[in-house]
Structures are given as C-alpha cells and as structure tokens.
Design an enzyme around this catalytic site. Sequence first.
Site, PDB file in Angstrom:
ATOM      1  N   ASN A 124       6.066  -1.052   8.928  1.00 36.27           N
ATOM      2  CA  ASN A 124       5.842  -0.058   7.885  1.00 36.27           C
ATOM      3  C   ASN A 124       6.918  -0.284   6.828  1.00 36.27           C
ATOM      4  O   ASN A 124       8.064   0.119   7.005  1.00 36.27           O
ATOM      5  CB  ASN A 124       5.941   1.341   8.503  1.00 36.27           C
ATOM      6  N   ARG A 182       1.240  -1.817   7.786  1.00 35.75           N
ATOM      7  CA  ARG A 182       0.665  -0.606   7.225  1.00 35.75           C
ATOM      8  C   ARG A 182       0.511  -0.801   5.712  1.00 35.75           C
ATOM      9  O   ARG A 182       1.463  -1.203   5.041  1.00 35.75           O
ATOM     10  CB  ARG A 182       1.591   0.573   7.486  1.00 35.75           C
ATOM     11  N   HIS A 224      -2.952   9.105   5.946  1.00 34.79           N
ATOM     12  CA  HIS A 224      -2.672   9.348   7.372  1.00 34.79           C
ATOM     13  C   HIS A 224      -3.889   9.019   8.238  1.00 34.79           C
ATOM     14  O   HIS A 224      -4.051   9.560   9.335  1.00 34.79           O
ATOM     15  CB  HIS A 224      -2.309  10.820   7.654  1.00 34.79           C
ATOM     16  N   ASP A 243      13.410  20.755   5.108  1.00 36.09           N
ATOM     17  CA  ASP A 243      13.363  20.549   6.555  1.00 36.09           C
ATOM     18  C   ASP A 243      12.914  21.814   7.275  1.00 36.09           C
ATOM     19  O   ASP A 243      13.547  22.868   7.172  1.00 36.09           O
ATOM     20  CB  ASP A 243      14.740  20.107   7.073  1.00 36.09           C
ATOM     21  N   ARG A 262      13.031  22.668  10.296  1.00 40.45           N
ATOM     22  CA  ARG A 262      13.933  23.239  11.312  1.00 40.45           C
ATOM     23  C   ARG A 262      14.888  24.247  10.683  1.00 40.45           C
ATOM     24  O   ARG A 262      15.106  25.339  11.210  1.00 40.45           O
ATOM     25  CB  ARG A 262      14.730  22.123  12.007  1.00 40.45           C
ATOM     26  N   GLU A 306       0.980   6.213  15.104  1.00 36.77           N
ATOM     27  CA  GLU A 306       0.328   5.367  14.107  1.00 36.77           C
ATOM     28  C   GLU A 306       0.567   3.887  14.404  1.00 36.77           C
ATOM     29  O   GLU A 306      -0.277   3.039  14.140  1.00 36.77           O
ATOM     30  CB  GLU A 306       0.840   5.735  12.704  1.00 36.77           C
TER      31      GLU A 306
END
Length: 400
Positions: free
Chosen positions: A11, A92, A181, A282, A284, A385
Amino acid sequence: MKNKSIYIAVNAGSSSLKFKLYTMPEETLVCSGMADRIGQSMGEFSLKYADQKYQLETPIPNHEVGVELLLKALLDTKVIPSYDVIAGVGHRVVQGGKYFSGSVLFTPEVVEKIESLIPLAPLHNRPNLQGYFAFHKVLPSIPHVAVFDTAFHQTMAPQDYLYPIPYQWSTQFDLRRYGFHGTSHQYLVQELAKHSNLSPQKVITCHIGSGASLAAIKDQKVVATSMGLTPLGGIMMGTRTGDIDPSILHFAALKLNETYENVYAMLNKQSGLLGVSGMTSDSRDLEEAHLAGNERAQLANQLFVRRIADFIGQYHIRLHSANALIFSAGIGENSGFYRQLILDEVKDALGIDFDRELNMKTRGKTTKISTPSSQVEVWVIPTNEEIMIIRDTYRLGKGA
Ligand code: ADP
C-alpha cells in the site's frame, strides 16, 4: 520455505510504503512493516516479524529506496532465504475508475489507464504507481497485480452512481460515484458468509476508521456505497466532511477569501470530527472527552453518529430490509462506545436487539453482538484488506 511461496501486499502512499508478506496458499502472515517519511530529510523503516522488530532511521528519498530497504531487510533478518521465494506482488490502487471491476495483472496498458485516472485521485494513484514501478524494477520477472479500491463497487446501477449534474459532466469527465474501501467491504461480506448463512444476504457494511464508508450489499454485490467521486463523500470522518451542501465551498471561499483549492483541502483535512470538536480527529480522545462532559466533543460525536444512522436507514430501505449489519475498521472494530451510540439510533426502526455488555467488551475479534431475537444480525468483524490483495495476486499470478 519453498520457492515462490511468498506474496507481498503493498500500500504505497505519498510519503509511506506499507507492506505485508504472506505465504500462500496457507495465508500465514510472515511479516509486516513500513517505509515512512519518504522524501523527507530523515526516513523511518520498520519490519515486524515473529515477535521481533527491526527498525532503521535513514533517509528514504523515494519509493525505490524504500523497496530496496525492504528487500535487504528481509534477507538481513533471515525472514526469507533469498528473493526466489517471492512469487508475486499485489499493489493497492485507489482509483480504478470505470475501467476495472476486478483485479488485473499489471501491463503497460493497465499502467496507462491508472495514469489517466491520476486527475481523479492525485493523492493516491500517483504514489500507488510509484510503488509499482519501484517493485517492478527490482522484481521484474514475477507477476504484479493491481487491486482497486473502487472495483467491488462497479455493480452499482446508474441511479446509484450518477449525480444529478449536467449529464455531459458524467459522460465526458467521468464525474460519478465510484466508492472506495471496496476490498474491505468485500472481505466483510465474505467473512460473514463463513459465519452466518443468510439467504439472501442483505448486508450494511460499516467500515468506520479515520476514513469511513458504508455499503449496501446484496448477495455479495454492491447496491450502494457512501463515498463518491473521491473519498471525501458520504458519512462524516476523522477530518473529512462527508456529504455537505456543495455551496459551502463557494461561500467559505468568499468569507475566508481563500481559493477553492484551499477550501477543498480544508474540507478534506480540517473538517469532520476534528473540525467540529476543534480538538482532535482521534475517536479515542473524543470518546474520553465526551464521557468527561466536553460539549464540543459530544456535539462532534452526535453529528458523526447521526450521519452514520441516516445512511443505515437509507440502506435498509435500499436493500428492502437488511438482515445483517457489520462494524469494522479502527472505530467499528474497537469501540463499543461508538457502536452503542449508533445502534441506539437505529435499533427501533430495524428491530435490532443487541447484548450491551458483549458489545462493550468486543474488540478486534469476529463476534455477533445481536441477540437471537434481533431481526437484523449485528456483527463486529475485523477487516483485512491485505489478505484480499494477496488472494487476488495469488489467483492471477498463478496463471501468469
Ligand atoms: P484509516 O485506515 O482510515 O487510517 P483506521 O481504520 O486505522 O483508519 O481507524 C483509525 C480510527 O480508529 C481512529 O479514530 C482511532 O481512534 C480509532 N481506533 C483505532 N484503534 C482503536 C482502538 N483500539 N480503540 C478505539 N478506537 C480505535
């Protein structure tokens, strides 16, 4: 290690080159790593194998040097005994346009087509090709395969992929929805089929990471997907807007006295969770701030969840009642907090019943979190992926 048993999934981004090596047909992960900060004054190279980590700080002026570092590191660490074990490389490629509805072996014509698509995805297709050129230079005699993010979405009908713009823009400039995706969405419905024999299989896949997209998939064929001409469209993301009224571009450019290019970059890089919260992209940190009572974090999360719920509702109708919902990628796989917020928005309309405790403790592991009485099965499935890239490279490489 047998000759020609190792496959590499690559990738390549503008300043990084990520890779994973697998043995085939066993699908065993051998090592993974990345060349990072390519083109900067100092680069970083890392390789994880067995339970060890090999790291190096050295300038990596271009992708070719990154590939040379990788191949040398594989020998130095004895991860592979010689280059003869490498059977194929899968690359990719983000934008396959209208040309590719599946993976293909690289040929000069394929390179030409991917080059012609650079204007549609300049940040992606150019580095994707650089990665290919770099690998092809050092490994010219093995098959190289292009695996497109857009290919799996090529089954959409015109009313799902066309935009209501002057028709000539669609036909002459190929301005239409492509979706991204694709390898992830495809992996998720294939995995679901291993665990649950729904027939017909009518799935809403939620790939929710910093980039995020949803797809409506009937019997392994995409009916609709949320990303559009570029990965800017669809649901709200870490730093991207997702779908908005296009006139915002015009008015923001006027108000900020900025060029369209600059505003366009801001819609990609300074919007989404980051833009609304004013804190971070983010999830989180936003989860923590939300729970601590930070109102802007809560607002950002509410917008985020609302948009995902709206798409789920839309796709439930598009599929004439979905029978499965899958959560995946960084947020979808790991965050019970976000999954619960989303499920609470859609559960009554879809007849979903889920195990709240199981949801909260599920992280990165394939798990059905709905209860037997739920009308729609709800699954958490970690995406992969790279294995999709490896499988296609193995399949197409064998015939090459
Ligand atoms: P991309 O591939 O688009 O860069 P990822 O799929 O890696 O994105 O997802 C990144 C997002 O997932 C970030 O918002 C991050 O906070 C979230 N994420 C990643 N790992 C975890 C985790 N273990 N728990 C909660 N959230 C996570």
